[in-house]
Design a protein around this motif. Structure first.
Motif, short mmCIF file in Angstrom:
data_model
loop_
_atom_site.label_atom_id
_atom_site.label_comp_id
_atom_site.label_asym_id
_atom_site.label_seq_id
_atom_site.Cartn_x
_atom_site.Cartn_y
_atom_site.Cartn_z
N LEU A 57 30.62 57.99 103.79
CA LEU A 57 29.19 58.08 104.03
C LEU A 57 28.54 57.40 102.84
CD1 LEU A 57 27.22 59.31 106.11
CD2 LEU A 57 27.00 61.28 104.60
N ALA A 58 27.77 56.36 103.10
CA ALA A 58 27.30 55.50 102.01
C ALA A 58 25.80 55.29 102.06
CB ALA A 58 28.01 54.15 102.08
N LEU A 59 25.22 55.14 100.90
CA LEU A 59 23.84 54.66 100.78
C LEU A 59 23.89 53.14 100.78
CD1 LEU A 59 22.40 56.98 97.98
CD2 LEU A 59 21.77 57.00 100.40
N VAL A 60 23.07 52.54 101.61
CA VAL A 60 23.02 51.09 101.74
C VAL A 60 21.57 50.67 101.55
CG1 VAL A 60 23.54 49.13 103.23
CG2 VAL A 60 24.92 51.20 103.39
N TRP A 61 21.32 49.65 100.75
CA TRP A 61 19.94 49.26 100.49
C TRP A 61 19.84 47.75 100.31
CZ3 TRP A 61 23.13 51.60 96.95
CH2 TRP A 61 23.38 50.90 95.78
N ARG A 62 18.60 47.27 100.45
CA ARG A 62 18.34 45.85 100.19
C ARG A 62 17.54 45.72 98.91
NH1 ARG A 62 13.28 43.72 101.94
NH2 ARG A 62 11.92 45.29 102.88
N ASP A 63 17.90 44.75 98.12
CA ASP A 63 17.19 44.50 96.87
C ASP A 63 15.86 43.81 97.18
OD1 ASP A 63 19.23 45.54 95.27
OD2 ASP A 63 20.34 43.65 95.37
N GLY A 64 14.89 44.03 96.31
CA GLY A 64 13.61 43.35 96.43
C GLY A 64 12.50 44.21 96.98
N ALA A 65 12.82 45.29 97.71
CA ALA A 65 11.77 46.17 98.21
C ALA A 65 11.24 46.99 97.03
CB ALA A 65 12.32 47.10 99.29
N PRO A 66 9.91 47.00 96.80
CA PRO A 66 9.36 47.59 95.57
C PRO A 66 9.72 49.05 95.36
CG PRO A 66 7.70 46.28 96.71
CD PRO A 66 8.87 46.36 97.63
N ALA A 67 9.76 49.84 96.42
CA ALA A 67 9.97 51.28 96.25
C ALA A 67 11.44 51.67 96.23
CB ALA A 67 9.25 52.04 97.37
N VAL A 68 12.35 50.75 96.53
CA VAL A 68 13.76 51.10 96.64
C VAL A 68 14.34 51.65 95.34
CG1 VAL A 68 16.07 50.09 96.90
CG2 VAL A 68 14.35 49.75 98.66
N PRO A 69 14.11 51.01 94.17
CA PRO A 69 14.72 51.56 92.94
C PRO A 69 14.32 53.01 92.68
CG PRO A 69 13.93 49.33 92.55
CD PRO A 69 13.41 49.73 93.90
N ALA A 70 13.05 53.34 92.91
CA ALA A 70 12.60 54.71 92.68
C ALA A 70 13.26 55.68 93.65
CB ALA A 70 11.08 54.79 92.79
N LEU A 71 13.33 55.31 94.93
CA LEU A 71 13.96 56.19 95.91
C LEU A 71 15.46 56.27 95.67
CD1 LEU A 71 13.93 57.99 98.37
CD2 LEU A 71 13.96 55.96 99.82
N LEU A 72 16.08 55.17 95.32
CA LEU A 72 17.52 55.17 95.06
C LEU A 72 17.84 56.09 93.88
CD1 LEU A 72 20.23 54.02 95.93
CD2 LEU A 72 19.83 52.10 94.38
N GLY A 73 16.97 56.10 92.88
CA GLY A 73 17.17 57.01 91.76
C GLY A 73 17.15 58.46 92.20
N ARG A 74 16.23 58.80 93.10
CA ARG A 74 16.17 60.17 93.65
C ARG A 74 17.42 60.47 94.47
NH1 ARG A 74 12.19 63.12 91.03
NH2 ARG A 74 10.48 61.68 90.56
N MET A 75 17.91 59.48 95.22
CA MET A 75 19.11 59.68 96.02
C MET A 75 20.31 59.95 95.12
SD MET A 75 18.51 59.34 99.34
CE MET A 75 17.25 58.70 100.45
N ARG A 76 20.44 59.19 94.06
CA ARG A 76 21.56 59.38 93.14
C ARG A 76 21.53 60.78 92.55
NH1 ARG A 76 24.50 54.98 91.71
NH2 ARG A 76 23.71 52.90 92.28
N GLN A 77 20.35 61.25 92.19
CA GLN A 77 20.23 62.62 91.65
C GLN A 77 20.63 63.65 92.67
OE1 GLN A 77 16.26 63.13 90.14
NE2 GLN A 77 16.41 61.42 88.71
N ALA A 78 20.12 63.50 93.90
CA ALA A 78 20.37 64.49 94.95
C ALA A 78 21.85 64.56 95.32
CB ALA A 78 19.53 64.17 96.19
N PHE A 79 22.53 63.39 95.31
CA PHE A 79 23.95 63.36 95.67
C PHE A 79 24.88 63.52 94.48
CE2 PHE A 79 22.22 61.29 99.50
CZ PHE A 79 22.95 61.96 100.48
N GLY A 80 24.29 63.66 93.28
CA GLY A 80 25.12 63.85 92.09
C GLY A 80 25.91 62.63 91.70
N LEU A 81 25.32 61.44 91.90
CA LEU A 81 26.00 60.19 91.57
C LEU A 81 25.60 59.72 90.17
CD1 LEU A 81 25.42 58.30 94.94
CD2 LEU A 81 27.44 59.59 94.26
N ALA A 82 26.52 59.08 89.49
CA ALA A 82 26.20 58.50 88.20
C ALA A 82 25.35 57.27 88.38
CB ALA A 82 27.49 58.13 87.46
N ASP A 83 24.44 57.00 87.44
CA ASP A 83 23.60 55.80 87.51
C ASP A 83 24.43 54.54 87.29
OD1 ASP A 83 21.37 57.31 87.98
OD2 ASP A 83 20.87 57.51 85.85
#
Length: 292
Positions: free
Chosen positions: A266-292
């Motif tokens: 089960l994977a997070l998949v994202w596209r680079d360049g969307a302005p809000a993606v880094p902020a949301l991805l940071g929240r996803m990493r926290q919620a799933f306990g992933l290292a930055d």
């Protein structure tokens, strides 16, 4: 002189109609007219010739228009500059989620993101994993949580869950007393699976193809709970991930598949360049306990 008066003035000048301008700025026509009158009194000149059906600019109006546009652009630039410093985001972000999969960390991340960035509108779409990944590649989605047999190429991705496949059977099934079984033994029975396009099904189908097996898929369901329930009622052997089967341990026995080497991801998949993606991805990493 107020910025909203300049906004209304520009809207009327561009629409050449008070009614259409009012619709554009989302207030009543009388409100637009009143504010334009106040602006004209302050400037000491009429900005529009109201004698014709269309609202046309007077000489004074033409002289004021470009300055009004520049003032509005400057105000917008100020807002954007402050937002960049404070980290405030605006706009929209489109998120995808594999159908039939309730993953609480995803919802926790979306809630935390929304609280931190209320100016961003979030949309959430359910679909099968293959289409989610393609939607991210094509730009229709900014980020998705999708099942996969391997991490997809051409997009950013990180696995949040990696689990082996198991066969889950009801009490009394011939495999119920087994702790481990081969894929050929499992495929001798009717199967209950998720549909093609899901990551778990892809792993299973690849393993069967590698051994030259043609499994008999008796029933398909897009939600893990539905697959488990059908198997618990004796309608077939459920093919699930280890944690999916564990959620139904009171009704099903999980049998390890010893010759299916690849895990289901089960994977997070994202596209680079969307302005809000880094902020949301940071929240996803926290919620799933992933290292930055």
């Amino acid at each position: 002189m107020e910025l909203r008066q300049l906004e209304y003035f520009v809207a009327v000048a561009e629409e050449r109609n008070f009614t259409r301008a009012a619709e554009r700025v989302h207030i009543s026509q009388s409100g637009v007219s009143a504010q334009i009158r106040r602006l004209e009194r302050e400037l000491g000149a009429e900005l529009f010739d109201r004698s014709a059906r269309a609202a046309t600019l007077t000489v004074a109006g033409k002289a004021a228009l470009e300055h009004a546009r520049a003032a509005l652009a400057a105000a917008e630039a100020v807002r954007r500059s402050v937002e960049e410093v404070t980290g405030l985001l605006r706009g929209r972000i489109a998120v995808g989620m594999v159908v039939g999969c309730t993953v609480l960390p995803l919802f926790e991340a979306l809630a935390a993101f929304h609280e931190a960035h209320p100016g961003v509108e979030i949309s959430l779409l359910e679909d099968d994993s293959d289409r989610l990944v393609e939607a991210v590649r094509g730009g229709a989605l900014d980020l998705a949580l999708a099942g996969a047999a391997s991490l997809p190429e051409g997009v950013g991705s990180v696995a949040v869950v990696s689990e082996p496949l198991v066969a889950a059977v009801a009490a009394g099934h011939p495999l119920a007393r087994r702790k481990r079984a081969g894929l050929r033994e499992v495929c001798a029975h009717p199967l209950v699976c998720m549909p093609p396009g899901t990551g778990l099904r892809t792993v299973f189908d690849r393993a069967c193809a590698a051994q030259g097996l043609r499994p008999r898929i008796a029933l398909e369901a897009s939600a893990a709970d539905a697959v488990a329930d059908l198997a618990a009622r004796g309608l077939g052997v459920a093919v699930l991930s280890e944690s999916m089967a564990a959620c139904h341990g009171d009704r099903l026995t999980a049998v390890a598949l010893g010759d299916v080497p690849d895990p289901a991801l089960l994977a997070l998949v994202w596209r680079d360049g969307a302005p809000a993606v880094p902020a949301l991805l940071g929240r996803m990493r926290q919620a799933f306990g992933l290292a930055d």
